[in-house]
Design an enzyme around this catalytic site. Structure first.
Site, PDB file in Angstrom:
ATOM      1  N   TYR A 135      -8.235   7.969   3.967  1.00  0.00           N
ATOM      2  CA  TYR A 135      -8.059   6.628   3.410  1.00  0.00           C
ATOM      3  C   TYR A 135      -7.935   5.632   4.553  1.00  0.00           C
ATOM      4  CZ  TYR A 135      -7.250   8.982  -1.007  1.00  0.00           C
ATOM      5  OH  TYR A 135      -7.402   9.743  -2.127  1.00  0.00           O
ATOM      6  N   GLU A 154       0.847  -1.204   0.000  1.00  0.00           N
ATOM      7  CA  GLU A 154       0.000   0.000   0.000  1.00  0.00           C
ATOM      8  C   GLU A 154       0.877   1.247   0.000  1.00  0.00           C
ATOM      9  OE1 GLU A 154      -2.183  -0.233   3.643  1.00  0.00           O
ATOM     10  OE2 GLU A 154      -3.105  -2.142   3.104  1.00  0.00           O
ATOM     11  N   CYS A 185      22.303  45.487   7.279  1.00  0.00           N
ATOM     12  CA  CYS A 185      22.699  46.711   7.987  1.00  0.00           C
ATOM     13  C   CYS A 185      24.147  47.113   7.716  1.00  0.00           C
ATOM     14  CB  CYS A 185      22.470  46.545   9.489  1.00  0.00           C
ATOM     15  SG  CYS A 185      23.575  45.324  10.220  1.00  0.00           S
ATOM     16  N   CYS A 245      25.932  38.495  12.022  1.00  0.00           N
ATOM     17  CA  CYS A 245      25.811  39.928  12.181  1.00  0.00           C
ATOM     18  C   CYS A 245      25.509  40.139  13.660  1.00  0.00           C
ATOM     19  CB  CYS A 245      24.652  40.440  11.324  1.00  0.00           C
ATOM     20  SG  CYS A 245      24.114  42.084  11.803  1.00  0.00           S
ATOM     21  N   CYS A 272      20.024  45.449  13.949  1.00  0.00           N
ATOM     22  CA  CYS A 272      19.937  45.118  12.515  1.00  0.00           C
ATOM     23  C   CYS A 272      18.475  44.843  12.147  1.00  0.00           C
ATOM     24  CB  CYS A 272      20.797  43.893  12.228  1.00  0.00           C
ATOM     25  SG  CYS A 272      20.505  43.152  10.619  1.00  0.00           S
ATOM     26  N   CYS A 325      27.061  42.633   6.701  1.00  0.00           N
ATOM     27  CA  CYS A 325      25.669  42.188   6.744  1.00  0.00           C
ATOM     28  C   CYS A 325      24.909  42.762   5.546  1.00  0.00           C
ATOM     29  CB  CYS A 325      25.022  42.647   8.045  1.00  0.00           C
ATOM     30  SG  CYS A 325      23.249  42.359   8.088  1.00  0.00           S
ATOM     31  N   LYS A 382      10.869   3.113   2.861  1.00  0.00           N
ATOM     32  CA  LYS A 382      10.904   4.568   2.659  1.00  0.00           C
ATOM     33  C   LYS A 382      11.638   4.902   1.376  1.00  0.00           C
ATOM     34  CE  LYS A 382       9.187   6.751   6.215  1.00  0.00           C
ATOM     35  NZ  LYS A 382       9.890   7.480   7.077  1.00  0.00           N
ATOM     36  N   LYS A 388       2.398   4.446   1.402  1.00  0.00           N
ATOM     37  CA  LYS A 388       2.505   4.973   2.767  1.00  0.00           C
ATOM     38  C   LYS A 388       2.165   6.459   2.693  1.00  0.00           C
ATOM     39  CE  LYS A 388       5.252   5.061   6.917  1.00  0.00           C
ATOM     40  NZ  LYS A 388       5.024   6.462   7.241  1.00  0.00           N
ATOM     41  N   ASP A 399       1.490  10.174   3.567  1.00  0.00           N
ATOM     42  CA  ASP A 399       2.151  11.092   4.493  1.00  0.00           C
ATOM     43  C   ASP A 399       1.119  12.080   5.032  1.00  0.00           C
ATOM     44  OD1 ASP A 399       4.115  12.282   5.909  1.00  0.00           O
ATOM     45  OD2 ASP A 399       5.035  13.327   4.210  1.00  0.00           O
TER      46      ASP A 399
HETATM   47  S1  IVH Z   1      -0.435   0.396   8.678  1.00  0.00           S
HETATM   48  C1  IVH Z   1       0.159  -1.588  12.742  1.00  0.00           C
HETATM   49  N1  IVH Z   1      -0.726   1.442   6.308  1.00  0.00           N
HETATM   50  O1  IVH Z   1       2.437   5.374   8.792  1.00  0.00           O
HETATM   51  C2  IVH Z   1       0.268  -1.013  11.403  1.00  0.00           C
HETATM   52  N2  IVH Z   1       0.136   2.822   8.032  1.00  0.00           N
HETATM   53  O2  IVH Z   1       5.021   5.077  10.126  1.00  0.00           O
HETATM   54  C3  IVH Z   1      -0.468   0.215  11.280  1.00  0.00           C
HETATM   55  N3  IVH Z   1       0.592   5.127   7.342  1.00  0.00           N
HETATM   56  O3  IVH Z   1       1.211   5.442  12.077  1.00  0.00           O
HETATM   57  C4  IVH Z   1      -0.031   1.092  10.216  1.00  0.00           C
HETATM   58  N4  IVH Z   1      -0.061   4.906   5.270  1.00  0.00           N
HETATM   59  O4  IVH Z   1      -0.118   6.708  10.300  1.00  0.00           O
HETATM   60  C5  IVH Z   1      -0.331   1.654   7.575  1.00  0.00           C
HETATM   61  N5  IVH Z   1      -1.077   2.256   4.161  1.00  0.00           N
HETATM   62  C6  IVH Z   1      -0.692   2.457   5.424  1.00  0.00           C
HETATM   63  C7  IVH Z   1      -0.220   3.708   5.868  1.00  0.00           C
HETATM   64  C8  IVH Z   1       0.194   3.855   7.185  1.00  0.00           C
HETATM   65  C9  IVH Z   1       0.427   5.730   6.177  1.00  0.00           C
HETATM   66  C10 IVH Z   1       1.129   5.780   8.560  1.00  0.00           C
HETATM   67  C11 IVH Z   1       0.371   5.477   9.814  1.00  0.00           C
HETATM   68  C12 IVH Z   1       1.384   4.955  10.782  1.00  0.00           C
HETATM   69  C13 IVH Z   1       2.666   5.432  10.179  1.00  0.00           C
HETATM   70  C14 IVH Z   1       3.827   4.554  10.595  1.00  0.00           C
END
Ligand code: IVH
Length: 682
Positions: A233, A126, A420, A435, A440, A417, A323, A128, A130
């Site tokens: 989501y 899935e 100033c 500075c 300033c 600077c 990541k 991740k 942000d």
């Molecule tokens: S699963 C026990 N799935 O990432 C597992 N987390 O770094 C629960 N996050 O606190 C997390 N997308 O807020 C999961 N597709 C996804 C996610 C996701 C973003 C976030 C979530 C978690 C953090 C961990």
């Protein structure tokens, strides 16, 4: 037509069954359109038609309040602002995820599973997202509560805000008892819209979509949340065992069936190489998602196997967050400017040929300090590699190709600077050029921006453009000058008419008194961020005590380091700071004590009876306020009652209180008590 007939028609009552049916049908259509628009992102109706249905439903509900239910689509309207969020425990611990940087660490994750279970499982992959982690609790399909992740065990109850978000159904499509975990995100387009609105209103923009989403969800005024478009989501069902789910795939299917959106593009893969392919494909397509992701979550698909694998104290052993490395792009350095920081530090800033990185246009990059810039060998005209990682402002990673000698301008350290023109100095053992002119203008402007910022004095409407003018026009030379400005002064600013001038003036008046922690933070002492300011405020209790504190007494404060303690002492001893504090005092600006913060909520353990009608709040609000402050609202007066709040037309309870000699509070006294507690007014 005969008049009697008209009369007859006007009074004939509509058949309640037919109204109920129409209300029901309208709600169902509106919910279906909301689902299509906000969850599937495939609108099925024009805005005008949608508005018409909504208006008709509102009309019917107004005429027949007996049919009004809290989960009607009309009830997404934002309620009254609250003072703070209640802390509530989660039904089970919300774990975080371990990270994997690169294919090697991903392989190690699987090898650990293999070692223990001699199996190489299938996974679900899935994006991740942000954003901001949120848990939703539904009972019989009705939204009961929305709670932020917090520390995983206890989060903040943000239900009134969550109820305004159309991507979160108030009613699920099946009457399920379900606890859902997911992420709230703001699209990059909505982020741009929000920031331009903030800038127009003269307010500080957010650094990134995540902060902006978090700011919107954690608004004390739900109307502000409602004005932002936020997506939700869902990716996890916390009570999966109860619901007899067997796999993550089933989980996602159930969430979708119930009417929730799941992260776009989730995919089940048979093995780790499938996950690697997914990671590469998503990376190539991440721009198209429209919102920020920072990696891929790889989860063991089978839920029974997940259970066997278990979790460490922080993260499950059955999932990992891969990541993505910070995105890097090539561009050309068109110029280098030198910016003056709050403490006078001079930072070279490269002006770049604009380039798109991770969804935003980057045209400036910090080179941190002169030494580093020289080490990197940056010259004007050079082709460089620029990186943007998370919240960090873009930075130059390396020089890829030097410009031709005749076109290139080597970087030279400034001697004075840029604001100033005073001579720059290097402190012993430090690489940073500074500075040191305390008057300033550029330094002061940076300090002033900090002083009014959200976590400091939080003065609304004082964006960079306004502050720059106030300083340039010589209207503000000290923080205290802000509070001495009158409406006429604001009229001298560009594009500022009576209305805005009055608003700006008013914003200042309401911030003459701030909690001590904010006051300390706003001074911008090196090393004293929000956390340290909170500690100092809590331990010292007043500005006078802070000013009288010695190096030793500061060092004794747990978590305040020696360097910070020294910074605080030096800062407060400087004649300019002494002068500034005196001016603030004379301008009537004060740091409010935070006793309540030290002792906890005001009503902890108190048994409170409310009787009669209160003017400023309903009975329920008053009882909620008591609970929020740790007290217990009670139905009847007894000897153990801590006090009775008496409103207009009180009943026998007021008399009983007198009889039992239980203290009696007027509404105003009760209000004052609530205001004095943490989060009461700030
Ligand atoms: S699963 C026990 N799935 O990432 C597992 N987390 O770094 C629960 N996050 O606190 C997390 N997308 O807020 C999961 N597709 C996804 C996610 C996701 C973003 C976030 C979530 C978690 C953090 C961990």
């Amino acid at each position: 037509m005969a008049p009697e007939i008209i009369f007859m028609e006007a009074v004939s009552l509509p058949d309640p069954d037919s109204v109920a049916r129409e209300v029901q049908a309208l709600r169902e259509s509106i919910r279906a359109h909301d689902h299509a628009y906000y969850v599937l992102q495939r609108p099925t109706v024009s805005d005008a038609e949608y508005d018409q249905m909504m208006r008709r439903l509102e009309e019917l509900e107004a005429a027949h309040p007996e049919f009004l239910t809290p989960d009607s689509p009309t009830q997404r309207v934002a309620g009254t602002p609250s003072d703070r969020f209640e802390k509530v425990p989660h039904s089970s611990r919300l774990l975080s995820l371990a990270n994997a940087y690169g294919a090697g660490e991903l392989k190690e994750f699987e090898d650990r599973i293999f070692r223990d279970f001699e199996r190489r499982p299938a996974y679900i992959c899935e994006p991740k997202i942000d954003g901001l982690s949120l848990a939703l609790y539904y009972e019989k399909g009705r939204l009961l509560r929305g709670v932020t992740r917090g520390d995983g065990q206890v989060g903040e109850d943000v239900t009134p805000n969550v109820r305004t978000m159309k991507s979160i159904p108030l009613v699920l499509r099946e009457p399920a008892d379900i606890a859902v975990r997911g992420e709230i995100v703001m699209t990059r387009a909505e982020f741009a819209r929000t920031n331009s609105l903030l800038l127009d209103a003269g307010e500080e923009p957010f650094a990134n979509p995540r902060n902006s989403a978090s700011g919107a969800v954690r608004q004390l005024d739900p109307r502000k949340t409602a004005s932002r478009n936020l997506n939700f989501y869902a990716y996890s069902v916390m009570n999966w065992a109860e619901l007899r789910l067997e796999s993550e795939t089933e989980m996602l299917a159930l969430l979708q069936r119930l009417g929730l959106a799941v992260p776009p593009g989730c995919r089940r893969v048979d093995d780790l190489s499938g996950a690697e392919i997914y990671i590469a494909e998503l990376d190539a397509g991440r721009e198209e998602l429209g919102f920020d992701i920072d990696g891929v979550v790889v989860k063991v698909d089978s839920l029974p196997l997940q259970r066997e694998l278990g979790a460490t104290s922080k993260a499950p052993r059955w999932a990992i967050a891969f990541k993505y490395p910070a995105e890097e792009k090539q561009t050309v350095v068109n110029d280098v400017e030198f910016s003056v920081g709050r403490t006078g530090a001079i930072t070279p800033v490269a002006i770049l040929e604009p380039v798109q990185i991770a969804g935003t246009t980057v045209s400036r990059a910090s080179c941190h300090n002169m030494e580093l810039a020289i080490q990197l060998g940056i010259g004007i005209g050079d082709r460089v590699l620029v990186r943007k990682a998370g919240e960090i402002i873009p930075e130059i990673v390396s020089v890829l190709e030097k410009a031709r000698a005749d076109k290139r301008r080597p970087l030279e350290a400034p001697t004075e600077c840029p604001s100033c023109a005073s001579e720059l100095v290097k402190r012993e053992g430090q690489v940073v050029l500074r500075c040191v002119n305390s008057s300033c203008e550029a330094q002061f402007l940076r300090r002033l921006k900090h002083f009014v910022s959200r976590d400091a004095f939080n003065i609304e409407g004082f964006g960079p453009a306004i502050l720059e003018q106030l300083v340039q026009l010589g209207l503000v030379k000290h923080y205290a000058d802000l509070f001495l400005l009158n409406v006429q002064d604001f009229l001298k600013l560009k594009e500022t008419k009576e209305k805005l001038a009055t608003k700006l003036h008013g914003a200042l008046q309401s911030r003459r008194s701030v909690p001590l922690s904010r006051f300390i933070y706003s001074l911008g002492i090196e090393g004293v961020g929000g956390f340290a300011a909170g500690l100092l405020a809590e331990r010292l209790g007043s500005l006078e005590n802070l000013r009288a504190a010695t190096l030793e007494s500061l060092r004794e404060i747990h978590l305040i380091g020696d360097v910070t303690a020294q910074n605080v002492v030096d800062f407060l001893a400087s004649p300019e700071v002494i002068d500034e504090l005196q001016r603030l005092k004379e301008a009537g600006v004060e740091a409010r004590a935070e006793e309540a913060r030290q002792t906890g909520a005001a009503l902890v353990g108190k048994k409170v009876v409310i009787t009669g009608t209160l003017q400023s709040m309903s009975r329920r609000e008053a009882e909620d306020a008591v609970r929020n402050q740790g007290g217990k609202p009670m139905g009847s007066v007894s000897k153990s009652t801590s006090f009775v709040v008496v409103g207009a037309d009180p009943g026998s309870k007021a008399e009983k209180a007198k009889e039992l000699e239980v203290p009696v509070l007027t509404e105003a006294e009760f209000q004052a008590m609530l205001q004095s507690s943490p989060g009461g007014a700030d």
